[in-house]
Scaffold this active site. Structure first.
Site, PDB file in Angstrom:
ATOM      1  N   GLY A 181       0.814  -1.210   0.000  1.00 35.70           N
ATOM      2  CA  GLY A 181       0.000   0.000   0.000  1.00 35.70           C
ATOM      3  C   GLY A 181       0.850   1.263   0.000  1.00 35.70           C
ATOM      4  O   GLY A 181       0.541   2.240  -0.690  1.00 35.70           O
ATOM      5  N   THR A 182       1.934   1.227   0.757  1.00 38.57           N
ATOM      6  CA  THR A 182       2.798   2.413   0.856  1.00 38.57           C
ATOM      7  C   THR A 182       3.349   2.789  -0.520  1.00 38.57           C
ATOM      8  O   THR A 182       3.311   3.954  -0.920  1.00 38.57           O
ATOM      9  CB  THR A 182       3.959   2.139   1.837  1.00 38.57           C
ATOM     10  OG1 THR A 182       3.392   1.827   3.120  1.00 38.57           O
ATOM     11  CG2 THR A 182       4.888   3.323   1.960  1.00 38.57           C
TER      12      THR A 182
ATOM     13  N   ASN B 162      -7.884   3.908   8.710  1.00 41.29           N
ATOM     14  CA  ASN B 162      -7.375   2.719   9.397  1.00 41.29           C
ATOM     15  C   ASN B 162      -7.557   2.769  10.907  1.00 41.29           C
ATOM     16  O   ASN B 162      -7.684   1.739  11.557  1.00 41.29           O
ATOM     17  CB  ASN B 162      -5.892   2.521   9.062  1.00 41.29           C
ATOM     18  CG  ASN B 162      -5.091   3.795   9.107  1.00 41.29           C
ATOM     19  OD1 ASN B 162      -5.443   4.787   8.452  1.00 41.29           O
ATOM     20  ND2 ASN B 162      -4.030   3.816   9.865  1.00 41.29           N
TER      21      ASN B 162
ATOM     22  N   GLN C   1      -7.684  -0.088   3.482  1.00 41.95           N
ATOM     23  CA  GLN C   1      -8.512  -0.678   4.539  1.00 41.95           C
ATOM     24  C   GLN C   1      -9.872  -1.154   4.024  1.00 41.95           C
ATOM     25  O   GLN C   1     -10.651  -1.723   4.780  1.00 41.95           O
ATOM     26  CB  GLN C   1      -8.723   0.320   5.690  1.00 41.95           C
ATOM     27  CG  GLN C   1      -7.476   0.560   6.522  1.00 41.95           C
ATOM     28  CD  GLN C   1      -6.977  -0.682   7.269  1.00 41.95           C
ATOM     29  OE1 GLN C   1      -7.708  -1.652   7.478  1.00 41.95           O
ATOM     30  NE2 GLN C   1      -5.717  -0.663   7.662  1.00 41.95           N
TER      31      GLN C   1
ATOM     32  N   SER D 193      -3.550  -3.248  -0.590  1.00 43.69           N
ATOM     33  CA  SER D 193      -2.427  -3.979  -0.005  1.00 43.69           C
ATOM     34  C   SER D 193      -2.847  -5.397   0.376  1.00 43.69           C
ATOM     35  O   SER D 193      -3.884  -5.582   1.025  1.00 43.69           O
ATOM     36  CB  SER D 193      -1.947  -3.214   1.237  1.00 43.69           C
ATOM     37  OG  SER D 193      -1.018  -3.985   1.953  1.00 43.69           O
TER      38      SER D 193
ATOM     39  N   HIS E 278      -1.666  -7.708   2.517  1.00 38.19           N
ATOM     40  CA  HIS E 278      -1.672  -8.252   3.882  1.00 38.19           C
ATOM     41  C   HIS E 278      -2.828  -7.750   4.741  1.00 38.19           C
ATOM     42  O   HIS E 278      -2.987  -8.174   5.875  1.00 38.19           O
ATOM     43  CB  HIS E 278      -0.318  -8.010   4.575  1.00 38.19           C
ATOM     44  CG  HIS E 278      -0.067  -6.609   5.025  1.00 38.19           C
ATOM     45  ND1 HIS E 278      -0.149  -6.238   6.345  1.00 38.19           N
ATOM     46  CD2 HIS E 278       0.263  -5.485   4.347  1.00 38.19           C
ATOM     47  CE1 HIS E 278       0.154  -4.953   6.459  1.00 38.19           C
ATOM     48  NE2 HIS E 278       0.398  -4.468   5.260  1.00 38.19           N
TER      49      HIS E 278
ATOM     50  N   CYS F  67       1.868   1.899  12.646  1.00 40.56           N
ATOM     51  CA  CYS F  67       3.094   2.626  12.330  1.00 40.56           C
ATOM     52  C   CYS F  67       3.406   3.689  13.371  1.00 40.56           C
ATOM     53  O   CYS F  67       4.542   4.058  13.562  1.00 40.56           O
ATOM     54  CB  CYS F  67       2.976   3.301  10.965  1.00 40.56           C
ATOM     55  SG  CYS F  67       2.190   2.266   9.773  1.00 40.56           S
TER      56      CYS F  67
END
Ligand code: PLP
Length: 384
Positions: free
Chosen positions: A69-70, A149, A177, A197, A199, A323
């Site tokens: 995602g980042t 998130n 999300q 993303s 995961h 994070c």
């Protein structure tokens, strides 16, 4: 163990893991080579692309694989900013984005771009009037997340897209999300780019995708070979991409049923916490919220202390986003919805998922009130 931190990450589904395994060993061909072994890898990549495209209701050629995602967020924002700098250098985002978006915007500010950070209301919904007012002639991109998130608030993406498109500006959404949790259609949403993303929906870590609508000219993110149509060079993470594809396929088939089951458990947890613990604040929108997310401020005590006590009981939850947990700064999301810093420090996020059962909710409701009572007794701010 009771795991209630699914917004941080999810365990890889056994079926996903099984589908990935051959690509670490027997099926090791480089998708760019031309012999049969390599063609198997290429085929596996394209099957995964089709599966992810189905999840988003778009064409396979509009899907570009990334490292998560980042990277997808970084690419959408910097790719647009660098590619369109002749048109303008103004970007609009919201004050509650993930740091993958916020810190990319901060970097661009240092590079001479201008960024408007839209305020949100007390539920975390973006101020639409402020958005309308901030669009300028030199605005090149609006990037607003589909759901938050930390507090789970879901944005009116379709409405935002209509406003943005009417002005000829590109619109990106961080749907990390949301993807795999709820039905998504990039056509219905009207977005130009969308990040997801693996995961976060039972796929592997380190793999994600960026949807780029056909016709949007995004400059490459990595330079090198011709992979991903020359836009994201580097030998593909074949096993990871295969896993992402399988996770997308499973999500398509199972998400509706799971949403209902998980949503009921989240609601029970919320109801139980409200009944058993006084002086709390439920954060996020009452209805327009991810069905699995419950963020609560338990006044007069530190969220981190609650988490440690929950951990002793084998319960995994989080405070703020993964994070930022570990940092002493209160959550930027809670501050943006108007929670004072001292109360923002008392937040705990429970995010439920596929492996939760009703007993898990019962266990949290059994131990949490005792933990809170004990900690509040030690708190100088607790007067009762
Ligand atoms: N965007 C949002 C909304 C997220 O929740 C996350 C992960 O926490 C990311 C982006 C980053 O995704 P990844 O971990 O795949 O880099």
């Amino acid at each position: 163990m009771v795991y209630m931190d699914y917004n941080a990450t999810t365990p890889c589904d056994e079926r996903v893991f099984k589908e990935m395994l051959p690509y670490f060993s027997k099926e090791f061909g480089n998708p760019s080579s031309i012999y049969g072994l390599a063609r198997n890898s290429r085929k596996a990549l394209e099957t995964a692309r089709e599966r992810v495209a189905k999840l988003l209701d778009c064409k396979p050629e509009e899907i570009f694989f990334t490292s998560g995602g980042t990277e997808a967020d970084n690419w959408a924002i910097t790719g647009t900013a660098f590619g369109m700098r002749d048109k303008g250098k103004h970007i609009i985002t919201s004050s509650i984005e993930h740091h993958a978006v916020l810190n990319t915007c901060k970097f661009l500010e240092k590079m001479g771009y201008e960024v408007t950070y839209l305020p949100v209301d007390r539920y975390g919904i973006v101020d639409i009037e402020a958005l309308k007012k901030s669009i300028r002639k030199d605005t090149i991109l609006v990037t607003i997340m589909a759901a938050n998130n930390e507090i789970g608030t879901v944005q009116p993406i379709k409405e935002i897209a209509e406003i943005v498109k009417g002005k000829g500006v590109l619109f990106h959404t961080d749907a990390v999300q949301v993807a795999g949790k709820v039905h998504l259609s990039v056509k219905e949403m009207g977005v130009d780019m969308l990040s997801l993303s693996g995961h976060k929906f039972y796929g592997p870590k380190g793999v994600g995708a960026l949807y780029v609508r056909k016709g949007v000219r995004l400059i490459p993110f990595l330079y090198g070979g011709g992979q991903e149509k020359g836009k994201r060079a580097g030998t593909e993470n074949v096993a990871g991409i295969v896993g992402l594809g399988k996770a997308a396929e499973i999500a398509m088939a199972e998400m509706a049923e799971e949403a209902e089951r998980i949503g009921k458990m989240r609601d029970d947890l919320e109801k139980g916490i409200k009944e058993k613990i006084p002086e709390i604040i439920i954060n996020g929108h009452p209805e327009k919220r991810l069905y699995n997310t419950l963020n609560v401020c338990i006044k007069y005590i530190e969220g981190e202390s609650i988490l440690l006590h929950l951990d002793f009981e084998g319960i995994c939850a989080s405070s703020g986003s993964a994070c930022t947990s570990g940092s002493l700064e209160p959550s930027h999301v809670l501050l943006a919805i108007g929670i004072p810093p001292e109360i923002a420090h008392s937040s705990v996020r429970f995010s439920l998922g596929k492996h939760n059962k009703r007993e898990d909710v019962a266990k949290v409701l059994d131990v949490l009130p005792g933990i809170v009572e004990k900690l509040r007794k030690m708190s100088p701010f607790w007067k009762q």
